[in-house]
Design an enzyme around this catalytic site. Structure first.
Site, mmCIF file in Angstrom:
data_model
loop_
_atom_site.group_PDB
_atom_site.id
_atom_site.type_symbol
_atom_site.label_atom_id
_atom_site.label_comp_id
_atom_site.label_asym_id
_atom_site.label_seq_id
_atom_site.Cartn_x
_atom_site.Cartn_y
_atom_site.Cartn_z
ATOM 1 N N GLY A 156 3.503 -35.119 62.320
ATOM 2 C CA GLY A 156 2.753 -35.303 63.550
ATOM 3 C C GLY A 156 1.314 -35.672 63.238
ATOM 4 O O GLY A 156 0.701 -36.510 63.908
ATOM 5 N N THR A 169 8.938 -46.552 51.329
ATOM 6 C CA THR A 169 10.388 -46.435 51.412
ATOM 7 C C THR A 169 10.735 -45.342 52.423
ATOM 8 O O THR A 169 10.154 -44.256 52.394
ATOM 9 C CB THR A 169 10.964 -46.088 50.024
ATOM 10 O OG1 THR A 169 10.532 -47.104 49.120
ATOM 11 C CG2 THR A 169 12.483 -46.038 50.057
ATOM 12 N N ASN A 220 -0.977 -26.173 71.600
ATOM 13 C CA ASN A 220 -0.188 -25.405 70.628
ATOM 14 C C ASN A 220 -0.501 -23.917 70.651
ATOM 15 O O ASN A 220 0.338 -23.101 70.271
ATOM 16 C CB ASN A 220 -0.400 -25.954 69.218
ATOM 17 C CG ASN A 220 -1.847 -26.217 68.896
ATOM 18 O OD1 ASN A 220 -2.521 -26.979 69.602
ATOM 19 N ND2 ASN A 220 -2.341 -25.592 67.854
ATOM 20 N N CYS A 265 -2.356 -23.638 61.592
ATOM 21 C CA CYS A 265 -3.234 -24.390 60.686
ATOM 22 C C CYS A 265 -4.573 -23.697 60.509
ATOM 23 O O CYS A 265 -5.242 -23.874 59.519
ATOM 24 C CB CYS A 265 -3.484 -25.789 61.212
ATOM 25 S SG CYS A 265 -1.968 -26.570 61.719
ATOM 26 N N SER A 315 6.888 -34.349 66.062
ATOM 27 C CA SER A 315 7.187 -33.861 64.716
ATOM 28 C C SER A 315 8.523 -33.130 64.716
ATOM 29 O O SER A 315 8.789 -32.324 65.617
ATOM 30 C CB SER A 315 6.054 -32.909 64.301
ATOM 31 O OG SER A 315 6.210 -32.520 62.968
ATOM 32 N N ALA A 316 9.348 -33.413 63.703
ATOM 33 C CA ALA A 316 10.720 -32.869 63.700
ATOM 34 C C ALA A 316 10.757 -31.356 63.499
ATOM 35 O O ALA A 316 11.644 -30.679 64.009
ATOM 36 C CB ALA A 316 11.534 -33.556 62.599
ATOM 37 N N HIS A 317 9.777 -30.813 62.760
ATOM 38 C CA HIS A 317 9.910 -29.396 62.389
ATOM 39 C C HIS A 317 9.608 -28.427 63.520
ATOM 40 O O HIS A 317 9.779 -27.219 63.371
ATOM 41 C CB HIS A 317 9.058 -29.072 61.150
ATOM 42 C CG HIS A 317 7.579 -28.966 61.377
ATOM 43 N ND1 HIS A 317 6.956 -27.765 61.609
ATOM 44 C CD2 HIS A 317 6.604 -29.898 61.379
ATOM 45 C CE1 HIS A 317 5.641 -27.974 61.729
ATOM 46 N NE2 HIS A 317 5.403 -29.267 61.597
ATOM 47 N N GLN A 349 3.988 -30.344 70.360
ATOM 48 C CA GLN A 349 4.553 -29.099 70.896
ATOM 49 C C GLN A 349 5.491 -29.339 72.075
ATOM 50 O O GLN A 349 6.365 -28.520 72.349
ATOM 51 C CB GLN A 349 3.434 -28.144 71.339
ATOM 52 C CG GLN A 349 2.616 -27.586 70.195
ATOM 53 C CD GLN A 349 3.388 -26.598 69.323
ATOM 54 O OE1 GLN A 349 4.374 -25.996 69.738
ATOM 55 N NE2 GLN A 349 2.947 -26.427 68.081
HETATM 56 N N1 PLP Z 1 -0.380 -31.451 66.902
HETATM 57 C C1 PLP Z 1 -0.015 -30.281 67.419
HETATM 58 C C2 PLP Z 1 -0.261 -29.983 68.856
HETATM 59 C C3 PLP Z 1 0.596 -29.311 66.589
HETATM 60 O O1 PLP Z 1 0.943 -28.132 67.095
HETATM 61 C C4 PLP Z 1 0.810 -29.625 65.233
HETATM 62 C C5 PLP Z 1 1.389 -28.624 64.309
HETATM 63 O O2 PLP Z 1 1.235 -27.434 64.477
HETATM 64 C C6 PLP Z 1 0.438 -30.889 64.763
HETATM 65 C C7 PLP Z 1 -0.156 -31.769 65.617
HETATM 66 C C8 PLP Z 1 0.676 -31.283 63.347
HETATM 67 O O3 PLP Z 1 2.026 -31.605 63.146
HETATM 68 P P1 PLP Z 1 2.596 -31.689 61.651
HETATM 69 O O4 PLP Z 1 2.725 -30.302 61.153
HETATM 70 O O5 PLP Z 1 3.918 -32.387 61.777
HETATM 71 O O6 PLP Z 1 1.623 -32.505 60.873
#
Ligand code: PLP
Length: 396
Positions: free
Chosen positions: A74, A247, A154, A335, A202-204, A182
């Site tokens: 993301g 790739t 988030n 983060c 973002s996939a995770h 999110q």
């Molecule tokens: N943006 C938001 C709102 C998020 O919550 C997060 C991850 O916590 C990100 C961006 C970053 O995503 P990624 O972990 O895939 O870099």
């Protein structure tokens, strides 16, 4: 960590992978190992997987297949969108509008542009974390080329008025990017109805693998004027519409697509179940534990997000005590949770630094059960009571 039981309530930080996603990825690690740019049949098999995955991911947000740029995260999608749009359109203007509660992936990307002579306008939010549409319109100037406002926050889960922002951006001929990391897969998103030009995911966060993300990049630049409306920020081979060379991670992307397929089939049920858990936790805590309050909007919030203000104690202490009881929650953004600074999001709501330190985020997900929620609600009150007894703030 309690080895006999572990309750995971930190789905906003990342989710465990769905076993069905793992199954699909395992299969693709074996069968889609070819380079999707190769002409031979193993390469073409990988290329086909990529096409199908693009279609599946696009279908969740009413996009076209060729509008999905797969990325490694993301964060990378946010960078490609914001830096790319700013650079491409700098002859038209050098102002970008964003909100004060963005994730660092957007906030710090915008701040990096400031050093390159761009002006960044930070849109404030109200006590719930909502931006004001009229205020946004007042801020748009001749110089503005991009608005970047997150779909859902988030930390506090607040859902921004995305459709209204999209309409405004269209009216003023300004590009609109939304960080939907999110929100993607948690609430319905329609890039057409909402006039979104770029969207990061973002996939995770939705039971897929870490290290796989995507940028929805509207095709209008190509269709209307023979060129993209963002400039690449990386250079290499021509992968992903020239926007994300390297790739391609086909097995990871196949896992992302499987995660999207699963969530697409189950979204209404998941929303209902998670909203019930969310509201049960909020109601129980606010009714039974004194000096607590809800951060974020009571209804315009992600179905899985609880963020509580707990007076007189620090969120970190609660997180550690809950962990020793076998429960994973957080204080806010994963983060920044290692930083001692109070959350910029909570401060933006008008909370005092001391109040912002006393926040607790619990986020539920697909694998959350009734028992998990009960266990959390049983363990939380005595921990708070014990910490408050020792708190110099409470005993002042
Ligand atoms: N943006 C938001 C709102 C998020 O919550 C997060 C991850 O916590 C990100 C961006 C970053 O995503 P990624 O972990 O895939 O870099």
């Amino acid at each position: 960590m309690n080895p006999s039981r572990y309750v995971y309530l930190d789905y906003a930080a990342t989710s465990p992978m769905d076993p069905k996603v793992i199954e699909v990825m395992n299969e693709h690690f074996r069968s889609s190992y070819g380079n999707s740019s190769s002409l031979h049949s193993v390469g073409q098999k990988a290329a086909q997987t990529l096409v199908k995955s693009r279609e599946t991911v696009a279908s969740l947000i009413n996009a076209q297949r060729d509008e999905i740029i797969f990325t490694s995260s993301g964060t990378e999608a946010d960078n490609i969108a914001i830096l790319g749009a700013a650079l491409k359109n700098q002859n038209r203007g050098k102002n970008i509008i964003t909100s004060v509660i963005e994730h660092h992936a957007v906030e710090n990307t915008c701040k990096s542009l400031k050093k390159k002579g761009f002006s960044i306008t930070f849109l404030p939010v109200d006590k719930y974390g909502l931006i004001d549409i009229r205020e946004l319109e007042d801020m748009i100037s001749e110089e503005t080329t991009l608005i970047s406002v997150m779909f859902a926050n988030n930390e506090i889960g607040t859902l921004e008025p995305i459709k209204e922002i999209g309409a405004l951006a269209k009216k003023h001929d300004v590009l609109f990017h939304t960080d939907a990391v999110q929100a993607f897969g948690k609430v319905p998103i329609d890039v057409e109805a909402m006039n979104i030009d770029m969207l990061s995911a973002s996939a995770h966060k939705l039971y897929g693998p870490k290290g796989v993300g995507m940028l929805y990049l509207r095709n209008k630049g190509v269709r209307e004027s023979g060129g993209e409306f963002i400039e690449p920020i990386m250079y290499g081979g021509g992968h992903e519409r020239d926007m994300r060379p390297s790739t391609v991670n086909v097995p990871g992307i196949a896992g992302f697509a499987k995660a999207v397929e699963l969530v697409k089939n189950e979204m209404p049920e998941e929303i209902e179940l998670q909203t019930n858990y969310r509201d049960k936790i909020i109601k129980n805590v606010l009714e039974n534990i004194g000096d607590t309050y809800l951060n974020g909007h009571p209804t315009k919030r992600l179905p899985n997000n609880v963020n509580l203000g707990i007076r007189f104690i620090e969120g970190e202490s609660i997180v550690l005590d809950l962990d020793s009881e076998g429960i994973a929650v957080s204080t806010g953004s994963a983060c920044s949770s290692k930083s001692l600074d109070p959350s910029h999001v909570l401060l933006a709501l008008g909370l005092k630094p001391q109040e912002a330190q006393g926040s607790l985020r619990a986020t539920v997900g697909r694998f959350t059960t009734d028992d998990d929620v009960e266990y959390f609600l049983e363990k939380l009150p005595p921990i708070i009571a014990r910490l408050r007894k020792m708190s110099p703030l409470k005993n002042r």
